[in-house]
Design a protein around this motif. Structure first.
Motif, PDB file in Angstrom:
ATOM      1  N   ALA A 534       0.833  -1.216   0.000  1.00 52.69           N
ATOM      2  CA  ALA A 534       0.000   0.000   0.000  1.00 52.69           C
ATOM      3  C   ALA A 534       0.860   1.256   0.000  1.00 52.69           C
ATOM      4  CB  ALA A 534      -0.934  -0.020   1.202  1.00 52.69           C
ATOM      5  N   GLN A 535       1.956   1.234   0.792  1.00 50.13           N
ATOM      6  CA  GLN A 535       2.839   2.384   0.836  1.00 50.13           C
ATOM      7  C   GLN A 535       3.487   2.622  -0.523  1.00 50.13           C
ATOM      8  OE1 GLN A 535       3.143   4.438   3.525  1.00 50.13           O
ATOM      9  NE2 GLN A 535       1.465   3.180   4.310  1.00 50.13           N
ATOM     10  N   LEU A 536       3.943   1.565  -1.186  1.00 46.33           N
ATOM     11  CA  LEU A 536       4.565   1.705  -2.516  1.00 46.33           C
ATOM     12  C   LEU A 536       3.569   2.254  -3.536  1.00 46.33           C
ATOM     13  CD1 LEU A 536       6.716  -1.567  -2.654  1.00 46.33           C
ATOM     14  CD2 LEU A 536       7.528   0.782  -2.367  1.00 46.33           C
ATOM     15  N   ALA A 537       2.304   1.811  -3.449  1.00 48.35           N
ATOM     16  CA  ALA A 537       1.282   2.299  -4.375  1.00 48.35           C
ATOM     17  C   ALA A 537       1.050   3.793  -4.198  1.00 48.35           C
ATOM     18  CB  ALA A 537      -0.004   1.514  -4.189  1.00 48.35           C
ATOM     19  N   ILE A 538       1.031   4.248  -2.936  1.00 45.50           N
ATOM     20  CA  ILE A 538       0.813   5.682  -2.671  1.00 45.50           C
ATOM     21  C   ILE A 538       1.978   6.503  -3.220  1.00 45.50           C
ATOM     22  CG2 ILE A 538       0.640   7.382  -0.831  1.00 45.50           C
ATOM     23  CD1 ILE A 538      -0.860   5.274   0.799  1.00 45.50           C
ATOM     24  N   ILE A 539       3.213   6.018  -2.996  1.00 41.23           N
ATOM     25  CA  ILE A 539       4.397   6.736  -3.488  1.00 41.23           C
ATOM     26  C   ILE A 539       4.392   6.794  -5.014  1.00 41.23           C
ATOM     27  CG2 ILE A 539       6.908   6.637  -3.619  1.00 41.23           C
ATOM     28  CD1 ILE A 539       6.872   5.440  -0.804  1.00 41.23           C
ATOM     29  N   ALA A 540       4.035   5.659  -5.661  1.00 38.89           N
ATOM     30  CA  ALA A 540       4.001   5.641  -7.125  1.00 38.89           C
ATOM     31  C   ALA A 540       2.958   6.610  -7.673  1.00 38.89           C
ATOM     32  CB  ALA A 540       3.722   4.215  -7.610  1.00 38.89           C
ATOM     33  N   ALA A 541       1.786   6.667  -7.050  1.00 39.96           N
ATOM     34  CA  ALA A 541       0.739   7.590  -7.510  1.00 39.96           C
ATOM     35  C   ALA A 541       1.172   9.045  -7.351  1.00 39.96           C
ATOM     36  CB  ALA A 541      -0.555   7.317  -6.734  1.00 39.96           C
ATOM     37  N   TRP A 542       1.799   9.351  -6.221  1.00 40.30           N
ATOM     38  CA  TRP A 542       2.251  10.732  -5.986  1.00 40.30           C
ATOM     39  C   TRP A 542       3.323  11.125  -7.001  1.00 40.30           C
ATOM     40  CZ3 TRP A 542       6.947  12.864  -4.750  1.00 40.30           C
ATOM     41  CH2 TRP A 542       6.945  14.210  -4.356  1.00 40.30           C
ATOM     42  N   THR A 543       4.246  10.169  -7.287  1.00 42.66           N
ATOM     43  CA  THR A 543       5.318  10.454  -8.259  1.00 42.66           C
ATOM     44  C   THR A 543       4.734  10.697  -9.647  1.00 42.66           C
ATOM     45  OG1 THR A 543       6.813   9.049  -6.981  1.00 42.66           O
ATOM     46  CG2 THR A 543       7.437   9.542  -9.242  1.00 42.66           C
ATOM     47  N   PHE A 544       3.721   9.918 -10.022  1.00 45.32           N
ATOM     48  CA  PHE A 544       3.096  10.079 -11.341  1.00 45.32           C
ATOM     49  C   PHE A 544       2.437  11.455 -11.475  1.00 45.32           C
ATOM     50  CE2 PHE A 544      -0.709   9.597 -14.018  1.00 45.32           C
ATOM     51  CZ  PHE A 544      -0.114   9.275 -15.223  1.00 45.32           C
ATOM     52  N   VAL A 545       1.701  11.852 -10.437  1.00 43.58           N
ATOM     53  CA  VAL A 545       1.030  13.166 -10.482  1.00 43.58           C
ATOM     54  C   VAL A 545       2.048  14.287 -10.550  1.00 43.58           C
ATOM     55  CG1 VAL A 545      -0.455  14.732  -9.178  1.00 43.58           C
ATOM     56  CG2 VAL A 545      -1.022  12.294  -9.316  1.00 43.58           C
TER      57      VAL A 545
END
Length: 591
Positions: A534-545
């Motif tokens: 879950a933490q990796l998914a949040i970081i990936a989404a933030w990086t994409f935005v």
């Protein structure tokens, strides 16, 4: 020689004691067979015999000759002998009062002498003592002072110079330990052997086991030797139906578990190391607090070997429906709950051996009815096994599993029955089903015969009989009640899977149910994995935005630099791209 306590009268005769004791007599004999090194070698009981277990029969001239035959027997282990003083018949047996405790084999018999061999070797490694509250023996064999704990007193009993079968601690004085070779199984010929003491307790030896593991080339064999006839079964914990051995009244039994037999579920734990979990179950269908769990291990080197390791473990006919009342009254609303012994709140879960109660209650306290219970059955969660607890007459089928049904001290609208939590090997869910019948104005109890451990019958009252109905009504007599509970066993098997395999041999380990917290490692690992994902998914989404915003910003800056406006339009910084297109700029430049 048998030790004695006796009181001599003025003329040298034995007299009855005025103190609360019973008397033990001793007689010194010169035997032709060398006895053992114990405090005494024979117990003799006059006018009693052990019936039904004779292994050898001879006619001899005297009681002493019969005794010597038993002490010198080599074909089998002679534990006792019956001698008929009139005919000279001498019966030798492999059993004694302890091994057949709970049966009716030890019987009064005029003219007989029963002699019990105290030189026999019996299991002492894994022993269980039962606590008898409210009474202590009037006469004992040994008294020790300044004993620090009840556990030290227990060890004194297990290592005494005679076959110690009971002890008490701190009841006759502070730090006083008393030992006796007697138990309820050996007191049939003694009148009032116990002193009633509300705060006292006697710890009585229930049974002892010696466990050995034979590690063979293709299988592992768990061998059990007991001090009391065992009637039950032994099986692999994970395979109670396929890897099992039924035991019928035996002092020795075993379970072989082949390494290539999937049904026995033997696990390989490292190089040449095999492990499994074994249950010794006394009842044919359910697990109780008296049962034992063993973790057995075999470790091999390049050559097969058999290593024995003894482990010290502390471990009826139907009742016709009827009702007496001339008016029509609605059926009572009855509930069945599983509670603690006080009959309190419902318990959804428990552990094998927990003290519980079944509570049957008429919810309307103003109801004119009372109730009785019959045909109480326990089933496992899958419905493949069942056991009858209360029969069709309202009597308990086995008082060691469930006691009689009695009225609450507060009201006749509540019935209770005490039992210790048990479970089926095939499921952790136990379902109770019962037929409950109302009766008016009161329910008549039924007399039930209950067999004591001494083999004697005792009459107990259970509320299972009712009045017959004088006239028919609209009430439905029998109500069918169902209640379930989840019960876990006490065998918390846990192994160190990374244990070094350098030690070669076999192990048998008893795993008691200690109080404490348990951690499910598999669940913990899964939870940690989900959390990190879950933490990796949040970081990936933030990086994409963030990347998209950065790209958009650069694109906007590039467009403002690449546009070259005509001279006539450069003075107006607020013109839109639409105006550029209207002036033909879009046709003259390419982006």
């Amino acid at each position: 020689m048998l030790r004695v306590r006796a009181l001599l009268g003025a003329e040298g005769g034995l007299t009855k004691s005025q103190y609360p004791v019973f008397t033990i007599y001793a007689h010194k004999s010169c035997l032709g067979v060398k006895p053992c090194e114990r405090a005494w070698c024979i117990d003799r009981v006059q006018n009693y015999r052990l019936a039904g277990y004779a292994k050898s029969h001879q006619v001899v001239n005297s009681r002493q000759e019969c005794l010597e035959l038993c002490l010198g027997e080599t074909d089998f282990q002679c534990r006792s002998a019956n001698f008929n003083n009139a005919t000279g018949d001498c019966e030798l047996s492999q059993m004694d009062r302890i091994t057949v405790a709970g049966s009716s084999a030890f019987q009064p018999a005029d003219g007989y002498d029963y002699m019990e061999n105290n030189c026999v070797e019996e299991p002492t490694k894994l022993c269980e003592f039962k606590k008898l509250t409210g009474r202590i023996l009037k006469t004992v064999d040994s008294v020790y002072q300044d004993i620090g704990s009840v556990e030290e007193c227990r060890e004194l009993c297990l290592n005494s110079p005679y076959r110690c079968h009971s002890y008490d601690y701190g009841d006759t004085g502070e730090m006083v330990c008393r030992l006796s070779h007697h138990s309820r199984a050996t007191l049939a010929d003694i009148q009032d052997p116990y002193l009633e003491l509300p705060e006292g307790s006697t710890y009585e030896l229930s049974s002892c086991y010696n466990v050995s593991i034979d590690c063979r080339s293709g299988d592992m064999v768990a061998r059990i030797q007991t001090s009391k006839l065992f009637d039950g079964k032994i099986y692999a914990k994970g395979s109670p139906s396929t890897c099992v051995r039924d035991v019928n009244n035996s002092l020795e039994f075993e379970l072989a578990m082949a390494y290539d037999n999937l049904e026995c579920n033997v696990k390989k734990n490292g190089l040449g190391r095999y492990v499994n979990d074994v249950i010794i179950q006394h009842h044919d269908k359910i697990i109780t607090s008296s049962d034992l769990g063993l973790a057995v291990t075999c470790q091999y080197d390049l050559t097969n070997k058999s290593v024995t390791n003894e482990v010290d473990l502390d471990v009826h006919g139907d009742v016709q429906p009827g009702l007496s009342e001339e008016v029509t009254v609605d059926s009572p609303n009855v509930a069945m709950k599983i509670t603690d012994r006080t009959g309190g709140e419902f318990l959804p879960t428990a552990e094998v051996g927990d003290p519980l109660a079944l509570r049957f209650e008429i919810l309307d306290r103003n109801s004119p009815y009372e109730i009785f219970v019959r045909e109480l059955v326990a089933l496992d969660g899958v419905g493949s096994n069942e056991i009858v607890l209360i029969d069709s007459n309202g009597c308990p089928t086995d008082h060691l599993i469930m006691g009689p049904i009695y009225k609450s001290a507060d009201t006749g609208k509540i019935l209770l029955s005490h039992f210790d939590a048990f479970k089926f090997p095939s499921s952790e869910v136990v379902q109770f089903r019962a037929l409950v019948t109302p009766c008016m104005p009161t329910c008549e109890p039924v007399q039930c015969d209950q067999e004591e451990s001494t083999g004697q019958l005792r009459s107990v009252i259970s509320f299972g009989k009712r009045r017959r109905r004088r006239s028919t009504g609209s009430i439905n007599d029998d109500m069918f009640l169902v209640q379930t509970i989840q019960i876990t066993d006490k065998f918390g098997f846990d192994r160190d899977m990374n244990k070094s395999a350098s030690a070669i041999g076999s192990e048998a380990m008893f795993l008691p149910n200690d109080q404490g917290f348990c951690v499910n490692m598999a669940g913990l690992i899964v939870a940690a994995t989900v959390f990190l994902a879950a933490q990796l998914a949040i970081i990936a989404a933030w990086t994409f935005v963030w990347q998209r915003r950065r790209l958009s910003s650069k694109l906007g800056d590039g467009m403002s630099v690449s546009l070259s406006l005509p001279t006539g339009l450069s003075s107006s910084r607020t013109d839109s791209l639409c105006k550029l297109y209207d002036n033909g700029y879009a046709h003259s430049r390419r982006f």
